[in-house]
Design a protein around this motif. Structure first.
Motif, short mmCIF file in Angstrom:
data_model
loop_
_atom_site.label_atom_id
_atom_site.label_comp_id
_atom_site.label_asym_id
_atom_site.label_seq_id
_atom_site.Cartn_x
_atom_site.Cartn_y
_atom_site.Cartn_z
N ILE A 143 33.07 -59.33 -66.63
CA ILE A 143 33.27 -59.25 -68.11
C ILE A 143 32.16 -59.82 -68.98
CG2 ILE A 143 35.83 -59.07 -67.82
CD1 ILE A 143 36.01 -62.00 -68.73
N ASN A 144 31.82 -59.32 -70.03
CA ASN A 144 30.89 -60.01 -70.94
C ASN A 144 31.25 -60.93 -71.78
OD1 ASN A 144 28.78 -60.54 -72.58
ND2 ASN A 144 28.53 -58.42 -73.51
N THR A 145 31.01 -62.27 -70.97
CA THR A 145 31.62 -63.76 -71.65
C THR A 145 31.19 -63.99 -72.95
OG1 THR A 145 30.20 -64.81 -70.03
CG2 THR A 145 32.36 -64.50 -69.27
N ARG A 146 29.87 -63.43 -73.13
CA ARG A 146 29.29 -63.75 -74.40
C ARG A 146 30.08 -63.34 -75.53
NH1 ARG A 146 23.40 -61.33 -74.89
NH2 ARG A 146 23.27 -62.63 -76.70
N LEU A 147 31.01 -62.43 -75.63
CA LEU A 147 31.81 -62.01 -76.60
C LEU A 147 32.76 -62.82 -77.19
CD1 LEU A 147 32.30 -58.08 -75.79
CD2 LEU A 147 30.54 -59.21 -76.93
N SER A 148 33.08 -63.87 -76.23
CA SER A 148 34.14 -64.82 -76.51
C SER A 148 33.59 -65.67 -77.73
CB SER A 148 34.61 -65.61 -75.47
OG SER A 148 33.35 -66.56 -75.13
N GLU A 149 32.15 -65.89 -77.69
CA GLU A 149 31.68 -66.80 -78.60
C GLU A 149 31.06 -65.85 -79.96
OE1 GLU A 149 31.58 -70.13 -79.52
OE2 GLU A 149 33.00 -70.05 -77.78
N SER A 150 30.66 -64.61 -79.38
CA SER A 150 29.92 -63.71 -80.34
C SER A 150 30.45 -62.17 -80.35
CB SER A 150 28.46 -63.82 -80.03
OG SER A 150 27.86 -64.89 -80.10
N PRO A 151 31.69 -62.16 -80.79
CA PRO A 151 32.23 -60.86 -80.67
C PRO A 151 31.46 -59.89 -81.71
CG PRO A 151 33.44 -62.37 -82.29
CD PRO A 151 32.54 -62.96 -81.28
N ASP A 152 30.76 -60.45 -82.81
CA ASP A 152 29.90 -59.28 -83.31
C ASP A 152 28.52 -58.63 -82.42
OD1 ASP A 152 27.50 -61.70 -84.99
OD2 ASP A 152 28.48 -61.95 -82.91
N LEU A 153 28.40 -59.03 -81.28
CA LEU A 153 27.60 -58.51 -80.36
C LEU A 153 27.88 -57.11 -80.42
CD1 LEU A 153 26.65 -60.86 -77.82
CD2 LEU A 153 25.25 -60.15 -79.21
N VAL A 154 29.41 -56.82 -80.35
CA VAL A 154 29.77 -55.21 -80.20
C VAL A 154 29.26 -54.59 -81.46
CG1 VAL A 154 31.64 -53.87 -80.20
CG2 VAL A 154 31.76 -56.11 -78.86
N ASN A 155 29.13 -55.01 -82.52
CA ASN A 155 28.81 -54.46 -83.81
C ASN A 155 27.42 -54.24 -83.87
OD1 ASN A 155 31.36 -56.22 -85.34
ND2 ASN A 155 31.34 -54.20 -85.41
N LYS A 156 26.59 -55.34 -83.43
CA LYS A 156 25.40 -55.31 -83.62
C LYS A 156 24.42 -54.51 -82.57
CE LYS A 156 24.99 -60.10 -85.43
NZ LYS A 156 24.71 -61.52 -85.02
N SER A 157 25.13 -54.56 -81.36
CA SER A 157 24.44 -53.75 -80.16
C SER A 157 25.54 -53.23 -79.33
CB SER A 157 23.82 -54.79 -79.51
OG SER A 157 22.80 -54.34 -78.39
N PRO A 158 26.43 -52.13 -79.73
CA PRO A 158 27.32 -51.60 -79.12
C PRO A 158 27.00 -51.02 -77.57
CG PRO A 158 26.74 -50.09 -80.94
CD PRO A 158 25.85 -51.38 -81.09
N TYR A 159 25.66 -50.55 -77.46
CA TYR A 159 25.35 -49.91 -76.16
C TYR A 159 24.45 -50.88 -75.22
CZ TYR A 159 26.39 -45.65 -78.80
OH TYR A 159 27.25 -44.70 -79.48
N ALA A 160 24.33 -52.05 -75.67
CA ALA A 160 23.32 -52.86 -74.75
C ALA A 160 24.27 -54.17 -74.74
CB ALA A 160 22.16 -53.13 -75.36
N ASP A 161 23.92 -55.22 -75.67
CA ASP A 161 24.45 -56.57 -75.46
C ASP A 161 26.08 -56.64 -75.71
OD1 ASP A 161 21.64 -58.20 -76.89
OD2 ASP A 161 21.86 -57.51 -74.90
N GLY A 162 26.51 -55.63 -76.29
CA GLY A 162 28.06 -55.62 -76.86
C GLY A 162 28.61 -54.74 -75.67
N TRP A 163 28.38 -54.81 -74.54
CA TRP A 163 28.94 -54.10 -73.46
C TRP A 163 30.34 -54.85 -73.25
CZ3 TRP A 163 30.04 -56.85 -68.92
CH2 TRP A 163 29.15 -57.86 -68.52
N LEU A 164 31.33 -54.37 -72.80
CA LEU A 164 32.55 -54.92 -72.54
C LEU A 164 32.82 -55.36 -71.37
CD1 LEU A 164 34.92 -52.72 -74.78
CD2 LEU A 164 33.78 -54.93 -75.55
N VAL A 165 32.98 -54.61 -70.21
CA VAL A 165 33.25 -54.78 -68.98
C VAL A 165 32.31 -54.00 -67.95
CG1 VAL A 165 35.64 -55.52 -69.41
CG2 VAL A 165 35.17 -53.24 -68.43
N LYS A 166 32.21 -54.45 -66.61
CA LYS A 166 31.93 -53.55 -65.92
C LYS A 166 32.90 -53.47 -64.49
CE LYS A 166 27.15 -55.35 -65.96
NZ LYS A 166 26.18 -54.34 -66.42
N VAL A 167 32.88 -52.08 -64.13
CA VAL A 167 33.97 -51.60 -63.18
C VAL A 167 33.45 -51.21 -61.98
CG1 VAL A 167 35.71 -51.58 -65.18
CG2 VAL A 167 34.21 -49.41 -63.94
#
Lengths: 174, 252
Positions: free
Chosen positions: A124-148
């Motif tokens: 899981i992208n643990t950076r999102l707990s502190e920086s949920p805005d990564l999803v807005n800023k970089s939805p296809y790169a830094d803002g990834w959610l999970v790997k399966v």
């Protein structure tokens, strides 16, 4: 802003050459079509990334070997607004295609995110707990959610190609 | 759309019910609950008590704190709150897709006839306001092909209860750092009675939906709570709340 500058320079050039002064309305009529054309081209280039597969519910997956990286599209993050919280599943949890995988909170609203492909969450992208805005800023790169760990690669065929998703997205906006 | 009218229904049970109706049924619903007892504080899904509340005062006065399944901010609710909830299928609304802002704007138009007699009702940023004063808190939960939008309207409120709430870190721009007393207003100052307000809402909704009144007993019979579904609503225990302020106490 850049297009206003272009139009303003055009107005200045006309004035220097002694042609009748271009009015504000005319300048506006010059730059607006230019702005729209450039803006659309830039948005199209950024909004849908090639090499990914897209679900109708606006998630994407990039499959590399047996690993799928999942996120939400640029269209989705824009429509959701500024994200303030992302709730991700635990590593090791399994999901079928179409099941609720995660949730995101924007101002006032929680929205479910769905698994575009079946699998077991391997990261899981643990950076999102502190920086949920990564999803807005970089939805296809830094803002990834999970790997399966992908359970069934055949499910990729049920997802949309980038071109098909562009059309789907355009229909969604009307 | 099924209309369920409640009186003094506890807010925790209301939230459990709403989550079930959203996730485990396919109908459109409208819930109107006139007040809740005992008073409670309700935070959004990501709400942290230590950041939003005067936790020591909350613990001292034994006020329940509930985390709801929808987004949004913090409210303190009691017998003076009027709750209105809409749960809709995608095909019940004329929206191309279910996203927060279009849903919010759709509800503004839905509610507008209910506030015809009240000056300056409108949606400002994400709040229903009269002028620039908020009179209700909104929140949403959006799932595949369905959404829930619930509002807690301030029919009246007690200033001493507002003191439990800290000034939020995320506040709308129009708030301009005003304290609660300058930022919110009481609906009772603008409406003849709570019953009249509820009737105005029903009449407004009837412009878009055919409402069929249903009792809580019928809901329990036809939409039993035994159907499994995701449940995110939870109540904070005393230990949870004490734990939340431990780092602050240690820091001194």
């Amino acid at each position: 802003m850049a297009f206003r500058c272009v139009a303003a320079h055009a107005v200045t050039l006309f004035r220097l050459r002694g042609t009748p002064t271009v009015t504000t309305a005319t300048a506006h009529n010059l730059w607006m079509p230019l702005a729209r054309r450039f803006a659309t081209a830039v948005e199209d280039a950024e909004a849908v990334l090639d090499g990914l597969h897209y679900a109708a519910s606006h998630e994407w997956v990039k499959v590399n070997g047996n690993t799928g990286t999942v996120g939400i599209s640029d269209h989705a993050q824009k429509e959701l607004g500024d994200l303030v919280f992302v709730e991700l599943p635990e590593e090791g949890s399994s999901f079928k295609q179409g099941e609720k995988l995660a949730s995101v909170e924007s101002v006032k609203a929680v929205s479910d995110i769905y698994a575009p492909i079946s699998g077991i969450v391997s990261a899981i992208n643990t950076r999102l707990s502190e920086s949920p805005d990564l999803v807005n800023k970089s939805p296809y790169a830094d803002g990834w959610l999970v790997k399966v760990e992908v359970a069934n690669k055949g499910e990729i065929d049920s997802l949309m190609t980038p071109d098909a998703y562009r059309q789907h997205q355009a229909a969604d906006s009307h | 759309m099924k209309l369920l009218r409640l009186q003094g229904f506890p807010i925790l049970q209301q939230l459990y019910l709403e989550e079930r109706l959203l996730r485990a049924t396919t109908h459109n619903w409208c819930l109107i609950n006139q007040g809740t007892n005992p008073p409670a504080i309700v935070v959004g899904i990501s709400g942290k008590p230590e950041k939003l509340l005067d936790v020591k005062a909350v613990l001292q006065d034994n006020i329940p704190v509930i985390r709801r399944f929808s987004g949004g901010g913090t409210v303190i609710v009691d017998t003076d709150t009027v709750f209105v909830t809409l749960i809709c299928r995608r095909d019940a609304v004329t929206l191309p897709d279910l996203y927060p802002r279009p849903i919010m704007e759709w509800t503004e138009h839905l509610y507008l006839p209910a506030f015809q007699t009240v000056p300056r009702f409108h949606l400002l940023e994400h709040d229903y306001v009269l002028g620039d004063k908020k009179f209700g808190g909104n929140a949403q939960s959006i799932i595949k092909d369905r959404f829930l939008h619930h509002t807690s309207f301030l029919w009246d409120y007690q200033d001493f209860r507002m003191a439990y709430l800290k000034l939020p870190q995320r506040a709308p721009t129009y708030r301009l750092a005003r304290p609660h007393s300058d930022f919110i207003c009481r609906l009772k100052d603008y409406m003849p009675s709570r019953e009249a307000f509820a009737d105005y809402i029903v009449k407004a909704f009837e412009r878009q939906f055919c409402l069929q009144e249903i009792s809580l007993d019928e809901v329990e019979k036809t939409q039993p709570s035994s159907v499994p579904h995701i449940t995110s609503t939870q109540i904070f225990t005393t230990a949870d709340l004490q734990q939340s302020i431990m780092p602050l106490i240690v820091k001194g």
